[in-house]
Design an enzyme around this catalytic site. Structure first.
Site, PDB file in Angstrom:
ATOM      1  N   ILE A   1       0.827  -1.198   0.000  1.00 43.05           N
ATOM      2  CA  ILE A   1       0.000   0.000   0.000  1.00 43.05           C
ATOM      3  C   ILE A   1       0.866   1.254   0.000  1.00 43.05           C
ATOM      4  O   ILE A   1       0.569   2.228  -0.700  1.00 43.05           O
ATOM      5  CB  ILE A   1      -0.952   0.000   1.207  1.00 43.05           C
TER       6      ILE A   1
ATOM      7  N   ASP B   1      14.123   3.552  10.720  1.00 37.21           N
ATOM      8  CA  ASP B   1      13.276   2.643  11.489  1.00 37.21           C
ATOM      9  C   ASP B   1      12.353   3.497  12.351  1.00 37.21           C
ATOM     10  O   ASP B   1      12.816   4.171  13.282  1.00 37.21           O
ATOM     11  CB  ASP B   1      14.151   1.742  12.360  1.00 37.21           C
TER      12      ASP B   1
ATOM     13  N   ASN C   1       2.457   4.803   6.964  1.00 35.81           N
ATOM     14  CA  ASN C   1       1.950   3.532   6.458  1.00 35.81           C
ATOM     15  C   ASN C   1       2.660   2.316   7.042  1.00 35.81           C
ATOM     16  O   ASN C   1       2.147   1.206   6.961  1.00 35.81           O
ATOM     17  CB  ASN C   1       2.093   3.529   4.930  1.00 35.81           C
TER      18      ASN C   1
ATOM     19  N   SER D   1      -6.863  -0.087  10.581  1.00 36.68           N
ATOM     20  CA  SER D   1      -7.301  -1.324   9.939  1.00 36.68           C
ATOM     21  C   SER D   1      -8.748  -1.577  10.318  1.00 36.68           C
ATOM     22  O   SER D   1      -9.185  -1.179  11.405  1.00 36.68           O
ATOM     23  CB  SER D   1      -6.448  -2.507  10.409  1.00 36.68           C
TER      24      SER D   1
ATOM     25  N   TYR E   1      -2.828  -7.230  17.282  1.00 29.76           N
ATOM     26  CA  TYR E   1      -2.789  -6.339  16.123  1.00 29.76           C
ATOM     27  C   TYR E   1      -3.957  -5.365  16.156  1.00 29.76           C
ATOM     28  O   TYR E   1      -3.772  -4.154  15.939  1.00 29.76           O
ATOM     29  CB  TYR E   1      -2.841  -7.167  14.840  1.00 29.76           C
TER      30      TYR E   1
ATOM     31  N   LYS F   1      -4.040  -1.095  16.330  1.00 25.52           N
ATOM     32  CA  LYS F   1      -4.683  -0.238  15.340  1.00 25.52           C
ATOM     33  C   LYS F   1      -5.834   0.567  15.943  1.00 25.52           C
ATOM     34  O   LYS F   1      -6.098   1.699  15.515  1.00 25.52           O
ATOM     35  CB  LYS F   1      -5.183  -1.087  14.170  1.00 25.52           C
TER      36      LYS F   1
ATOM     37  N   THR G   1      -1.699  -7.493  -1.264  1.00 23.79           N
ATOM     38  CA  THR G   1      -0.277  -7.187  -1.110  1.00 23.79           C
ATOM     39  C   THR G   1       0.442  -8.469  -0.701  1.00 23.79           C
ATOM     40  O   THR G   1      -0.184  -9.489  -0.413  1.00 23.79           O
ATOM     41  CB  THR G   1      -0.061  -6.125  -0.024  1.00 23.79           C
TER      42      THR G   1
ATOM     43  N   TYR H   1      -7.383 -14.755   8.589  1.00 28.30           N
ATOM     44  CA  TYR H   1      -8.610 -14.004   8.853  1.00 28.30           C
ATOM     45  C   TYR H   1      -9.839 -14.913   8.860  1.00 28.30           C
ATOM     46  O   TYR H   1     -10.887 -14.542   9.372  1.00 28.30           O
ATOM     47  CB  TYR H   1      -8.787 -12.897   7.810  1.00 28.30           C
TER      48      TYR H   1
END
Length: 254
Positions: free
Chosen positions: A18, A64, A91, A141, A154, A158, A189, A199
Site C-alpha cells: 500500500i 526505522d 503507512n 485497519s 494487532y 490499530k 499485497t 482471517y
C-alpha cells in the site's frame, strides 16, 4: 493531475504494498515524495527510479520508525532535501496473529512499537514542520472495529490509532492541520498473501476465495491503488473539512 503540485509528501513504509501505491498516486497528483523504508532498500530505490522516470521528484530515506531518533532524522532529512513538508502518510506496519495464551511481552512491544508508537512519533515529528493546510494520514485497519479470531494484539495496536486521530484533531486543528486515518480491509499485497488465510475462522472450512466473497460486499480484496486513491483524497484540498476521522476502505466488509 496537479492538485498536489508544489506539495512535499513523506510516506513511511513506502517500499512495497500500500505504501508504494500511495507514493505513486501522490506523485501522479503532483507531489514530490520522500520514500521511507527500513529494510527493502532495493524496492525503495526502484520506486524512486520509477517516480523520476514518470517526471516526478523523489528520494529514498532509510529509517526505522520504532526509533524516535531515526524518525526525527527521517523527517528532518525530507525537509532539508525539499525545503518543506506538507503531507505525512504513516503507512509502516506489521501483522500479528496468535491466541491469547501465546501472546508474549516481546510480541506486544514489537507490534505496538511499529503500529502505534511509530505512528504517534511520526505524526509528532512531522507536525513540527507542517504549515497551515498540512495533512497527516495514519494507517489503521478494519480489524480495529471487527472481531477477527486470534487478532487481538494487532487489532488493539490499530484501535489506538483511531483514538489518536480523534484526540489529535483538535490540537492540530488550531494550526490548520488535519489528521485522519485510513482503515483498509483485505488488500492484495505480499502481506495479505502471507496472512489472509488467518482471517478465516479456523472452524470455517471454506476456500479462501469463497470466504472473501462471503464477507465482502464487493467480493474481492482491494487493489493497493484503490486504498491509495482514498489516501490521496484525504491529503487533498477536497478533504480540507475532514479531520479526526478513520475512513474505512474495506469493500463493504461484514
Amino acid at each position: 493531475m496537479t492538485r498536489l503540485s508544489g506539495k512535499v509528501a513523506l510516506v513511511t513504509g513506502a517500499g512495497r504494498g500500500i505504501g508504494r501505491a500511495v507514493a505513486l498516486r501522490l506523485a501522479e497528483d503532483g507531489a514530490t515524495v520522500a520514500v521511507n523504508f527500513r529494510s527493502s532498500a532495493a524496492d525503495a530505490e526502484h520506486l524512486v527510479t520509477e517516480l523520476e522516470e514518470r517526471g516526478g521528484q523523489a528520494v529514498a530515506i532509510r529509517a526505522d520508525v520504532t526509533d524516535l531518533a531515526e524518525t526525527k532524522r527521517l523527517v528532518e532529512q525530507a525537509v532539508e532535501t525539499y525545503g518543506r513538508l506538507d503531507i505525512l502518510v504513516s503507512n509502516a506496519g506489521i501483522e500479528h496473529f496468535a491466541p491469547l495464551g501465546e501472546i508474549t511481552p516481546e510480541d506486544f512491544d514489537r507490534v505496538f512499537a511499529v503500529n502505534t508508537k511509530g505512528q504517534l512519533f511520526a505524526a509528532q515529528q512531522a507536525a513540527r514542520h507542517l504549515r497551515p493546510g498540512g495533512r497527516i494520514v495514519l494507517t489503521s485497519s478494519v480489524s480495529a472495529t471487527r472481531s477477527v479470531f486470534h487478532h487481538t494484539l494487532y487489532a488493539a495496536s490499530k484501535a489506538a490509532v483511531n483514538s489518536m486521530v480523534v484526540n489529535l484533531a483538535a490540537e492540530l486543528g488550531q494550526r490548520g492541520i488535519t489528521i485522519n486515518a485510513i482503515a483498509p480491509g483485505g488488500t492484495a499485497t505480499d502481506m495479505a498473501a502471507t496472512n489472509a488465510v488467518h482471517y478465516r475462522h479456523p472452524l470455517l472450512d471454506v476456500p479462501l476465495p469463497e470466504w472473501e466473497k462471503m464477507h465482502c460486499a464487493l467480493g474481492r480484496l482491494a487493489r493497493p491503488e484503490e486504498i491509495a486513491a482514498v489516501t490521496a483524497f484525504l491529503v487533498s484540498d477536497d478533504a480540507c473539512y475532514i479531520t479526526g476521522r478513520t475512513i474505512e476502505a474495506d469493500g463493504g466488509f461484514f
